[in-house]
Design an enzyme around this catalytic site. Structure first.
Site, mmCIF file in Angstrom:
data_model
loop_
_atom_site.group_PDB
_atom_site.id
_atom_site.type_symbol
_atom_site.label_atom_id
_atom_site.label_comp_id
_atom_site.label_asym_id
_atom_site.label_seq_id
_atom_site.Cartn_x
_atom_site.Cartn_y
_atom_site.Cartn_z
ATOM 1 C CG HIS A 1 28.626 -40.618 -23.272
ATOM 2 N ND1 HIS A 1 28.082 -41.620 -24.023
ATOM 3 C CD2 HIS A 1 27.801 -39.559 -23.422
ATOM 4 C CE1 HIS A 1 26.964 -41.201 -24.613
ATOM 5 N NE2 HIS A 1 26.778 -39.938 -24.263
ATOM 6 N N GLY B 1 17.141 -40.553 -31.595
ATOM 7 C CA GLY B 1 17.389 -39.125 -31.672
ATOM 8 C C GLY B 1 18.224 -38.623 -30.514
ATOM 9 C CD GLU C 1 39.930 -40.150 -28.275
ATOM 10 O OE1 GLU C 1 40.605 -39.425 -29.041
ATOM 11 O OE2 GLU C 1 39.628 -39.815 -27.115
ATOM 12 N N GLY D 1 18.137 -41.883 -25.280
ATOM 13 C CA GLY D 1 18.537 -43.030 -24.459
ATOM 14 C C GLY D 1 19.202 -44.130 -25.256
ATOM 15 C CE LYS D 2 22.088 -41.488 -30.685
ATOM 16 N NZ LYS D 2 21.683 -40.298 -29.905
#
Length: 621
Positions: free
Chosen positions: A55, A14, A67, A18-19
């Protein structure tokens, strides 16, 4: 499935679970990673841009970013074209689904897009980690668009989970494996595959053995001298291994052989080599011959990588991620990371020397004279340690925050170079340049140059005012290596700055330094030109200080080994002696000496005095 036995992994979780961090940890040891960003738009949303930049700062600078934008087929094509040695991290599939549902693409067969992506994942030769939001546990959206997105993302997650070899669910930072299991890559110590798979037809080559990490010798500082005793610069230093008791300007250190190098280059032209011979690599052969006092030098077998890590404050570190610098130093201490992998491939060991944090150069001296003298001794002891361990070459590596600005200031202080023309640009993760940070560094160097405009410019003064302790340790290393007759491979700002300072203490040090690869920095090129260091290669590597030299070290070893092992060409055997050199020139020289006897006695030429001339005299500085 890739040939190097990696599999595909789907990481679910979710928001703020922390994924993404967990997915990055799975491939943190991969030699290179292609980060595939799927986010669309958001240029007018500062909060969204802040998430993206967070990130980017977390990712290593060695990763490349691609991208996929608004074209869902771009991700499918990337997976199909990826090679077996590649690693891809796709973050995240929510952006990909948003692109699939874009009204501009409708009407469109969305299920066909999902099927094509799942088929590409099954067939890809690369190792792939995909990150995707898990929306099935949340409330049902109240809008048709929200429900369509949740349904499409759920369908996509099911298809890719079935196609993946392992699936992980991350909740509140805790991971549960729903399918299979994957261990993170740890380089270079990993010897087992992360996920159990059938043995491939062609086994993957084993990783290089990890390098041995050597702890630097730390000696306690001498007790303060009693009242009335000699102190300060007159104190002797405990450098017994090298037979020297004091580091001071004008030291008389040994020089490489003046004859072996030119003789080795002449011999190369007569070897049994096809074509034009070794080309630019002849520079490495001549250097090895001079430093080994042998016309047929041996390829270096005992390599020590000395990593000097430090940190500054003030404008010199503008735009620097100090946590990332600390991570790289810690990797070197463990023998992992880029330097650890390259050192393992070279059969080298690693010695890491940390230095304390120094002050801002624009505000005042960055350190004290006593700390500089202690750092010089530490560097000298590093060279002694390499010599005592039987190492025959040292690779100088640096992982220091703000060293580019400090080296620029040293170059400006010692040669009068223009800092704006030599200060490297500031690169941040994502292959982007931070020009604001570069301007802050320029201002720091400018203010430091203005502050010391009327200050002495001796070696210790330059280190104390702008250089810092990491450059001081590197300077001591170059001096100690010259004293122990060990060549040093330099390839970056730290080594060049240390060479400029060391020449004011002992000009002989530059003759023991080799620049294997010039890299891309104007700072290194201009400093090397001042020192008289001719680069062996001009590949244009930008892997970081020490890594450039380690990357081309196998080529240098090959050239040196060929020069010593290959015989003289058969057509030349009747014209030269056993050593491959033309003996007729010696007879001609003898005849010339006899003819000049009538004009009076020959005056002796003081070679030692010539070689130890001040570098400022050599270059007119």
């Amino acid at each position: 499935m890739s040939e190097d036995r990696w599999n595909t992994v789907l990481v679910l979780g979710g928001i703020r679970s922390g994924k993404s961090g967990f997915a990055e940890s799975l491939i943190s040891g991969a030699p290179s990673v292609r980060y595939v960003a799927t986010a669309v738009g958001g240029d007018d949303d500062p909060e969204w841009q802040g998430r993206i930049e967070a990130h980017q700062r977390r990712r290593p600078q060695s990763w490349t970013t691609e991208e996929t934008g608004a074209d869902p087929a771009a991700l499918t094509e990337l997976l199909r074209q990826a090679g077996p040695q590649e690693t891809l991290l796709v973050d995240d599939l929510g952006g990909w689904v948003a692109a699939v549902l874009n009204p501009a693409r409708q009407p469109n067969d969305d299920e066909a897009d999902v099927t094509a992506l799942a088929d590409a994942l099954r067939a890809t030769a690369a190792r792939v980690v995909l990150v995707s939001p898990e929306v099935g546990l949340s409330l049902v959206p109240v809008t048709p668009v929200g429900r369509a997105f949740a349904d499409a993302l759920g369908t996509t997650n099911q298809a890719l989970a079935e196609a993946s070899d392992a699936v992980a669910l991350v909740v509140a930072g805790q991971t549960t494996w729903l399918k299979g299991h994957a261990e993170p890559i740890v380089a270079p110590r990993v010897t087992s595959r992360p996920i159990a798979v059938p043995t491939p037809m062609t086994p993957a080559p084993p990783p290089p053995p990890p390098p041995t990490v050597v702890a630097p010798v730390v000696e306690p500082e001498p007790e303060p001298a009693p009242v009335g005793a000699l102190s300060g610069a007159t104190m002797t230093l405990p450098l017994v291994s090298s037979g020297l008791t004091e580091i001071k300007p004008g030291m008389d250190l040994p020089l490489p052989s003046a004859d072996a190098g030119p003789d080795a280059r002449e011999r190369l032209s007569r070897l049994d080599l096809a074509g034009g011979g070794l080309g630019a690599l002849s520079e490495a052969v001549e250097f090895a011959a001079a430093t080994q006092s042998s016309v047929t030098p041996h390829a270096w077998t005992g390599v020590r990588v000395v990593v000097i890590g430090g940190r500054r404050t003030g404008g010199a570190v503008a735009g620097t991620d100090t946590a990332d610098v600390e991570r790289r130093i810690a990797e070197a201490e463990l023998g992992t990371g880029l330097l650890g992998r390259l050192a393992g491939q070279a059969g080298a060991d690693i010695s890491v020397q940390r230095t304390p944090v120094t002050g801002a150069m624009e505000d005042g001296p960055v350190t004290s004279e006593r700390e500089v003298e202690a750092a010089l001794r530490d560097g000298w002891r590093l060279a002694d340690g390499a010599a005592d361990a039987g190492r025959d070459v040292i690779v100088l590596a640096g992982i220091s925050a703000g060293v580019e600005a400090a080296a620029t200031a040293v170059l400006a202080a010692t040669t009068g170079a223009e800092p704006v023309a030599t200060l490297p640009r500031v690169q941040v993760p994502g292959a982007r340049y931070d020009d604001t940070a570069w301007m802050a560094r320029c201002a720091a160097v400018r203010d430091a140059m203005h502050r010391i405009r009327q200050e002495p410019r001796g070696a210790v003064d330059v280190l104390r005012q702008v250089g810092g302790l990491d450059i001081a340790v590197a300077t001591g290393l170059l001096l100690g290596a010259a004293a122990r007759r060990i060549p040093v491979l330099v390839d970056g700002p730290l080594g060049i700055a240390a060479g400029l300072v060391a020449r004011d203490l002992a000009s002989q040090t530059r003759h023991w330094c080799l620049l294997p690869e010039v890299g891309t920095l104007a700072l290194v090129k201009q400093g090397a030109d001042v020192l008289g260091l001719t680069p062996v290669l001009q590949v244009g590597l930008d892997l970081g200080e020490g890594a450039n030299a380690l990357s081309v070290l196998p080529v240098l070893r090959t050239a040196i080994g060929l020069a010593s092992a290959l015989p003289v060409h058969p057509a030349m055997l009747g014209e030269i002696g056993d050593d491959g050199l033309d003996d007729s020139s010696a007879d001609e020289d003898d005849d010339e000496d006899e003819d000049t006897d009538e004009d009076g006695p020959d005056l002796p030429f003081n070679t030692a005095a010539f070689n130890t001339l001040s570098p400022r005299t050599e270059w007119g500085a």
